[in-house]
Design a protein around this motif. Sequence first.
Motif, short mmCIF file in Angstrom:
data_model
loop_
_atom_site.label_atom_id
_atom_site.label_comp_id
_atom_site.label_asym_id
_atom_site.label_seq_id
_atom_site.Cartn_x
_atom_site.Cartn_y
_atom_site.Cartn_z
N GLY A 226 -11.82 18.59 -8.91
CA GLY A 226 -10.59 19.35 -9.11
C GLY A 226 -9.67 19.38 -7.88
O GLY A 226 -8.50 19.67 -7.98
N GLU A 227 -10.25 19.01 -6.71
CA GLU A 227 -9.44 18.97 -5.48
C GLU A 227 -8.42 17.83 -5.55
O GLU A 227 -8.64 16.85 -6.25
N GLU A 228 -7.35 17.94 -4.77
CA GLU A 228 -6.39 16.83 -4.67
C GLU A 228 -6.43 16.23 -3.28
O GLU A 228 -6.63 16.94 -2.31
N LYS A 229 -6.25 14.93 -3.22
CA LYS A 229 -6.34 14.26 -1.93
C LYS A 229 -5.36 13.09 -1.87
O LYS A 229 -5.14 12.41 -2.87
N ASP A 230 -4.76 12.85 -0.69
CA ASP A 230 -3.87 11.69 -0.52
C ASP A 230 -4.71 10.46 -0.26
O ASP A 230 -5.52 10.42 0.66
N MET A 231 -4.52 9.44 -1.09
CA MET A 231 -5.34 8.23 -0.97
C MET A 231 -4.43 7.00 -0.93
O MET A 231 -3.44 6.95 -1.65
N PRO A 232 -4.80 6.02 -0.10
CA PRO A 232 -4.01 4.78 -0.11
C PRO A 232 -4.36 3.94 -1.35
O PRO A 232 -5.54 3.77 -1.68
N VAL A 233 -3.33 3.45 -2.01
CA VAL A 233 -3.53 2.59 -3.18
C VAL A 233 -2.82 1.27 -2.93
O VAL A 233 -1.63 1.26 -2.60
N THR A 234 -3.55 0.17 -3.04
CA THR A 234 -2.95 -1.13 -2.79
C THR A 234 -2.72 -1.87 -4.11
O THR A 234 -3.62 -1.98 -4.93
N THR B 152 0.84 -1.19 0.00
CA THR B 152 0.00 0.00 0.00
C THR B 152 0.88 1.24 0.00
O THR B 152 1.78 1.37 0.81
N VAL B 153 0.62 2.12 -0.94
CA VAL B 153 1.34 3.39 -0.99
C VAL B 153 0.32 4.53 -0.99
O VAL B 153 -0.82 4.34 -1.39
N ILE B 154 0.75 5.67 -0.49
CA ILE B 154 -0.13 6.84 -0.49
C ILE B 154 0.11 7.61 -1.79
O ILE B 154 1.25 7.95 -2.11
N LYS B 155 -0.98 7.83 -2.50
CA LYS B 155 -0.85 8.54 -3.77
C LYS B 155 -1.72 9.79 -3.76
O LYS B 155 -2.85 9.76 -3.26
N ARG B 156 -1.20 10.86 -4.32
CA ARG B 156 -2.00 12.09 -4.45
C ARG B 156 -2.91 11.94 -5.67
O ARG B 156 -2.44 11.73 -6.78
#
Length: 268
Positions: free
Chosen positions: A230-238, A220-224
């Motif tokens: 249009g907003e940006e958010k840090d999300m976990p991607v597995t 799992t890595v955190i991706k912007r």
Amino acid sequence: MAKSKFEYVRNFETDDTCLRNCYIVVRLDGRNFHKFAEQHKFAKPNDDRALGLMTRSARSVMEELEDIVVAYGQSDEFSFVFKRSSTWFKRRASKLMTHVASQFSSSYVFYWKEFFENQPLLYPPGFDGRVVLYPSNRNLRDYLSWRQADCHINNLYNTVFWMLVQRKGLSTTQAEDRLKGTLAGDKNEILFTEFGINYNNESAVHKKGTTLIWEKRDETVIKRMKLPNGEEKDMPVTRSRRRVEAYHCDLIGEQFWEEHPDILEDDN
Ligand code: DGT
Ligand code: MG
Ligand code: MG
Ligand code: MG
Ligand code: MG
């Protein structure tokens, strides 16, 4: 394209295609490592830096070359098993063997410093290679069992031998004489009664050698991420990633193969 009149020399190349359906095993062995180990002051009987470097180099072989499903190493040797359906390099034995040997040798030198910080590499080491084909899962497993049994026999012998020399002060000839004709049980007994060592508690890497296989791991890595608004958010991607894992376990019994059913392809 027009062919030159020299082209015919190609026909002198021999066909070394490996028989279909067979596992292709490439085994490498260090050239004259008796001397190499002496000159580079390897610890006796097992040098963990040397074993670590062997494993690091084998890992590089698996990561750089295609279709290796399992590798097994001990002492100055490593065996690489190509899957039986591999068509890599049209199954040409010389290509497979030389790629394994050269990738391994260059890695051994490349990673040397990571394992032998204070011991310079004094000359370029070499490894021989051979190719053996195994037509059934039973044969392949027996091959790996053979190498692991060899590891065990040598390690038990060497462990007692060096105890007799280093702790008891026997000469190497005296230690050899002492062990002549002894069975595994006798050696275990010497270790236990004379040195208080229970061989079962010795380190697994020395007793069992090293097995490398591919395993899938979720990472799992955190991706912007950009949201629709249009907003940006840090999300976990597995993601599921394949990586080489090392084991120091028994290969002779059923358990390892039951726990890793994807290594071998079905017979027939
Ligand atoms: P070869 O393979 O025919 O060119 O000749 P060698 O000398 O490489 O013989 P081999 O491969 O049968 O045996 C491996 C040698 O490497 C053996 O003499 C012990 C040495 N060796 C391997 N690992 C270690 C270690 O961890 N510590 C020490 N001290 N020696 C080791
Ligand atoms: Mg040899
Ligand atoms: Mg050798
Ligand atoms: Mg050897
Ligand atoms: Mg080329």
